[in-house]
Each structure stands twice: as structure tokens, then as C-alpha cells.
Write a protein that holds these residues in place. Structure first.
Motif, PDB file in Angstrom:
ATOM      1  N   LEU A 161       8.145 -22.982  -8.889  1.00 41.62           N
ATOM      2  CA  LEU A 161       7.555 -24.389  -8.026  1.00 41.62           C
ATOM      3  C   LEU A 161       7.970 -24.393  -7.089  1.00 41.62           C
ATOM      4  CD1 LEU A 161       8.490 -26.007 -12.021  1.00 41.62           C
ATOM      5  CD2 LEU A 161       6.101 -25.468 -10.896  1.00 41.62           C
ATOM      6  N   ILE A 162       9.043 -23.408  -6.573  1.00 38.10           N
ATOM      7  CA  ILE A 162       9.117 -24.291  -5.435  1.00 38.10           C
ATOM      8  C   ILE A 162       8.463 -23.020  -4.047  1.00 38.10           C
ATOM      9  CG2 ILE A 162      11.075 -24.001  -3.439  1.00 38.10           C
ATOM     10  CD1 ILE A 162      13.331 -24.276  -5.589  1.00 38.10           C
ATOM     11  N   ASP A 163       7.985 -22.392  -4.572  1.00 32.71           N
ATOM     12  CA  ASP A 163       7.143 -21.766  -3.161  1.00 32.71           C
ATOM     13  C   ASP A 163       5.815 -22.281  -3.429  1.00 32.71           C
ATOM     14  OD1 ASP A 163       9.144 -20.019  -3.299  1.00 32.71           O
ATOM     15  OD2 ASP A 163       8.234 -18.311  -4.609  1.00 32.71           O
ATOM     16  N   THR A 164       5.678 -22.698  -4.811  1.00 31.99           N
ATOM     17  CA  THR A 164       3.930 -23.419  -4.756  1.00 31.99           C
ATOM     18  C   THR A 164       4.159 -25.045  -3.895  1.00 31.99           C
ATOM     19  OG1 THR A 164       4.054 -23.610  -6.869  1.00 31.99           O
ATOM     20  CG2 THR A 164       2.772 -21.411  -6.722  1.00 31.99           C
ATOM     21  N   GLN A 165       5.124 -25.980  -4.305  1.00 31.98           N
ATOM     22  CA  GLN A 165       5.158 -26.747  -3.814  1.00 31.98           C
ATOM     23  C   GLN A 165       5.994 -27.290  -2.832  1.00 31.98           C
ATOM     24  OE1 GLN A 165       5.121 -29.094  -8.433  1.00 31.98           O
ATOM     25  NE2 GLN A 165       4.023 -27.775  -8.358  1.00 31.98           N
ATOM     26  N   GLY A 166       6.926 -26.672  -2.908  1.00 27.83           N
ATOM     27  CA  GLY A 166       7.947 -26.830  -1.741  1.00 27.83           C
ATOM     28  C   GLY A 166       9.403 -27.569  -2.356  1.00 27.83           C
ATOM     29  N   ALA A 167      10.087 -27.030  -1.722  1.00 30.51           N
ATOM     30  CA  ALA A 167      12.054 -28.085  -2.034  1.00 30.51           C
ATOM     31  C   ALA A 167      11.308 -29.276  -2.101  1.00 30.51           C
ATOM     32  CB  ALA A 167      13.148 -26.847  -1.637  1.00 30.51           C
ATOM     33  N   GLN A 168      10.852 -30.249  -1.373  1.00 31.45           N
ATOM     34  CA  GLN A 168      11.542 -31.172  -1.402  1.00 31.45           C
ATOM     35  C   GLN A 168      10.419 -32.346  -2.844  1.00 31.45           C
ATOM     36  OE1 GLN A 168      13.235 -33.233   0.553  1.00 31.45           O
ATOM     37  NE2 GLN A 168      13.632 -31.426   1.917  1.00 31.45           N
ATOM     38  N   ALA A 169       9.471 -31.211  -3.260  1.00 32.46           N
ATOM     39  CA  ALA A 169       8.512 -31.744  -4.524  1.00 32.46           C
ATOM     40  C   ALA A 169       8.770 -30.790  -5.739  1.00 32.46           C
ATOM     41  CB  ALA A 169       7.215 -31.666  -4.122  1.00 32.46           C
TER      42      ALA A 169
ATOM     43  N   LEU B 207      17.929  -6.712   8.335  1.00 34.96           N
ATOM     44  CA  LEU B 207      16.609  -7.860   8.465  1.00 34.96           C
ATOM     45  C   LEU B 207      16.057  -7.503   6.616  1.00 34.96           C
ATOM     46  CD1 LEU B 207      14.733  -4.770  10.893  1.00 34.96           C
ATOM     47  CD2 LEU B 207      14.932  -7.039  10.489  1.00 34.96           C
ATOM     48  N   ARG B 208      16.910  -7.357   5.831  1.00 37.59           N
ATOM     49  CA  ARG B 208      17.135  -6.525   4.575  1.00 37.59           C
ATOM     50  C   ARG B 208      16.713  -8.891   4.099  1.00 37.59           C
ATOM     51  NH1 ARG B 208      16.912  -2.874   0.380  1.00 37.59           N
ATOM     52  NH2 ARG B 208      16.690  -0.937   1.062  1.00 37.59           N
ATOM     53  N   ALA B 209      17.979  -8.531   4.395  1.00 34.90           N
ATOM     54  CA  ALA B 209      18.530 -10.647   4.414  1.00 34.90           C
ATOM     55  C   ALA B 209      17.487 -11.654   4.962  1.00 34.90           C
ATOM     56  CB  ALA B 209      19.979 -10.528   4.829  1.00 34.90           C
ATOM     57  N   TYR B 210      16.240 -11.398   6.022  1.00 32.20           N
ATOM     58  CA  TYR B 210      15.520 -11.716   6.869  1.00 32.20           C
ATOM     59  C   TYR B 210      14.326 -11.560   5.959  1.00 32.20           C
ATOM     60  CZ  TYR B 210      11.799 -12.701  10.113  1.00 32.20           C
ATOM     61  OH  TYR B 210      10.631 -13.242  10.706  1.00 32.20           O
TER      62      TYR B 210
ATOM     63  N   HIS C 140       9.915 -15.963   1.073  1.00 31.10           N
ATOM     64  CA  HIS C 140       9.805 -17.514   0.187  1.00 31.10           C
ATOM     65  C   HIS C 140      10.028 -18.541   0.491  1.00 31.10           C
ATOM     66  CE1 HIS C 140      10.047 -15.211  -3.692  1.00 31.10           C
ATOM     67  NE2 HIS C 140      10.203 -14.188  -2.871  1.00 31.10           N
ATOM     68  N   PRO C 141       9.128 -18.923   2.557  1.00 31.50           N
ATOM     69  CA  PRO C 141       9.358 -19.748   3.273  1.00 31.50           C
ATOM     70  C   PRO C 141      10.271 -21.057   2.773  1.00 31.50           C
ATOM     71  CG  PRO C 141       6.862 -18.910   3.483  1.00 31.50           C
ATOM     72  CD  PRO C 141       8.176 -17.984   2.473  1.00 31.50           C
TER      73      PRO C 141
ATOM     74  N   LEU D  47      14.566 -20.061  11.068  1.00 31.13           N
ATOM     75  CA  LEU D  47      13.192 -20.683  12.052  1.00 31.13           C
ATOM     76  C   LEU D  47      11.838 -20.260  11.808  1.00 31.13           C
ATOM     77  CD1 LEU D  47      12.774 -22.099  15.294  1.00 31.13           C
ATOM     78  CD2 LEU D  47      12.906 -19.328  15.663  1.00 31.13           C
ATOM     79  N   ASP D  48      12.152 -19.397  11.380  1.00 31.13           N
ATOM     80  CA  ASP D  48      10.061 -18.436  10.913  1.00 31.13           C
ATOM     81  C   ASP D  48      10.104 -18.495   9.636  1.00 31.13           C
ATOM     82  OD1 ASP D  48      11.057 -17.027  13.456  1.00 31.13           O
ATOM     83  OD2 ASP D  48      11.422 -15.080  12.732  1.00 31.13           O
ATOM     84  N   ALA D  49      10.441 -19.130   9.474  1.00 34.87           N
ATOM     85  CA  ALA D  49      10.063 -20.285   7.102  1.00 34.87           C
ATOM     86  C   ALA D  49       9.736 -20.621   7.731  1.00 34.87           C
ATOM     87  CB  ALA D  49      11.437 -20.101   6.368  1.00 34.87           C
TER      88      ALA D  49
END
Length: 231
Positions: free
Chosen positions: A35-43, A101-104, A110-111, A165-167
Motif C-alpha cells: 500500500l505504501i509503495d503504491t500510494q505513499g506513506a502520507q495516504a 550499500l545494502r542498507a542504501y 521502497h522510496p 535524499l535519493d528516495a
């Protein structure tokens, strides 16, 4: 009744939902991630989560005391995924680079989730294992306890800071990202030499500014750690 007073997470719902699915903590986390991937955390809301699960939203609270606990479990899941397959090679510096780099990269997959996962402390098993591993690599390098913790802090904040930042860039509309990328070549690359002698001199190299600096930053940090490591 407040959310914190609801049924403890360890009490499991064994009856299928109206859609025939048996709920579990893992299923709830997986669905929240989608859900968050497709709609965003705010929604994101528990009501939407319940609908996606085919269950009454209150069923979520049988597994997680509140939304905060659920989101921390989701953040911890990403940390766990980043550590899958990680096998120290014996070269502590190379292992630290791989670890960071794995953490990054886990966050960048999942930005929308990275908007909150990169700035939280989950206090959960996957994070605990990751911190144990990272600090352990620095102790292996010969740093004392205090420096191992300080250097780990710098390393993980560098990786997660770049991830956040990159997300954020990935969450921009495609047209916005394209305009920002063009600006380094079009606007900056055409500045007059008389007024901007430095930028004019390096104009052919400026497009690199459109990409991530995470690997360069980690290489600089790890090179400094190599130099500072006890003999």
C-alpha cells in the motif's frame, strides 16, 4: 479503549477474514508495504489496510498495538532484507562498504517507505543484528569500543542519509526529475566563463551531479577509516 490498551500482539487471529485469508503479522506487514509503495506513506491508513486485507481494520490491532508499531516493524523488515546473503569476506573495509550499500539499496527499493524508515530506530531484531554486525566489523579493524561506535554512526548515517535524499528524488514526478537532470547540462553548462569561471571550467563534468553520490561518499569515508585503523 486506546490503541495501546488493545489486545496484545502475541494473540493471533486464527479465523479467516471475509476474503478467506488467515491474518498474520507477516501478511499485515507485506500488505502495508504494498500500500505504501503504491500510494505513499502520507495516504496510508489502517482503514485502507483493512480493506486490502479483506478484514475489519480493528483486526490489525490484534498483531500491532498501533500504527507506529506496524510502521516500525515494516522498517525493520527492510533492514532484514538488506542483510540477506551478507557474508563477511574477512576484508573489514570491503565488508563495511557492502554492508552500507545494502542498507542504501534496500531503502531505495521502497522510496515511499524510505521517507520514514531511514530516520527511525526500530529497536527490533533485524536492526539489532545489523548494528551488531556493523560495529563488529569496526572492532575487527582494531578500533576501540568508543571509536567503533562513532565510526559506525558515521557510516550508517552516510548510507541512510543518501537513501533518504535519493528516495526523495525518486518520489518526484518524472517531469521534475528530467528537468533537474537537464539543468546541470543546459543551465549550468552554458554559464559564461567571465562570470562563472569555475563552473565554465568544469562544465563537462557537471552532469554527474544528477546522480547519486552515495558510492563516492562511502569510498571517501572508508578510505579515511583505513588510514585511521590501528596497525
Amino acid at each position: 479503549m486506546t490503541e495501546n490498551e488493545r489486545v496484545p500482539a502475541e494473540r493471533k487471529r486464527r479465523r479467516p477474514t471475509s476474503s478467506g485469508v488467515v491474518l498474520s503479522a507477516d501478511l499485515i506487514v507485506d500488505t502495508a508495504r504494498e500500500l505504501i509503495d503504491t500510494q505513499g506513506a502520507q495516504a496510508f491508513t489502517v482503514r485502507k489496510l483493512g480493506a486490502a486485507l479483506g478484514a475489519d481494520p480493528s483486526a490489525v490491532y490484534r498483531y500491532f498495538r498501533n500504527t507506529e508499531e506496524l510502521l516500525l516493524a515494516l522498517a525493520d523488515r527492510l533492514i532484514g532484507e538488506s542483510m540477506v546473503g551478507f557474508a563477511p569476506s574477512g576484508d573489514w573495509a570491503a565488508d563495511l562498504r557492502d554492508f552500507a550499500l545494502r542498507a542504501y539499496r534496500s531503502a531505495l527499493r521502497h522510496p515511499q517507505i524510505a521517507a520514514f524508515s531511514t530516520v527511525r530506530v526500530t529497536g527490533r531484531p533485524h536492526e539489532q543484528h545489523a548494528v551488531e554486525t556493523g560495529i563488529g566489523l569496526l572492532l575487527q579493524a582494531g578500533f576501540d569500543d568508543a571509536h567503533a561506535v562513532r565510526h559506525y554512526h558515521a557510516l550508517v548515517d552516510t548510507a541512510l542519509g543518501h537513501a533518504a535524499l535519493d528516495a526523495g528524488v525518486l518520489r518526484l514526478a518524472p517531469a521534475q526529475r528530467a528537468a533537474d537532470e537537464r539543468a546541470w547540462q543546459a543551465e549550468y553548462g552554458s554559464l559564461p566563463a567571465g562570470e562563472y569561471p569555475v563552473l565554465h571550467r568544469v562544465r563537462d563534468h557537471l552532469p554527474v551531479m544528477a546522480g547519486s553520490a552515495v558510492e563516492s561518499a562511502l569510498d571517501l569515508l572508508i578510505a579515511a577509516l583505513r588510514s585511521a585503523a590501528p596497525e
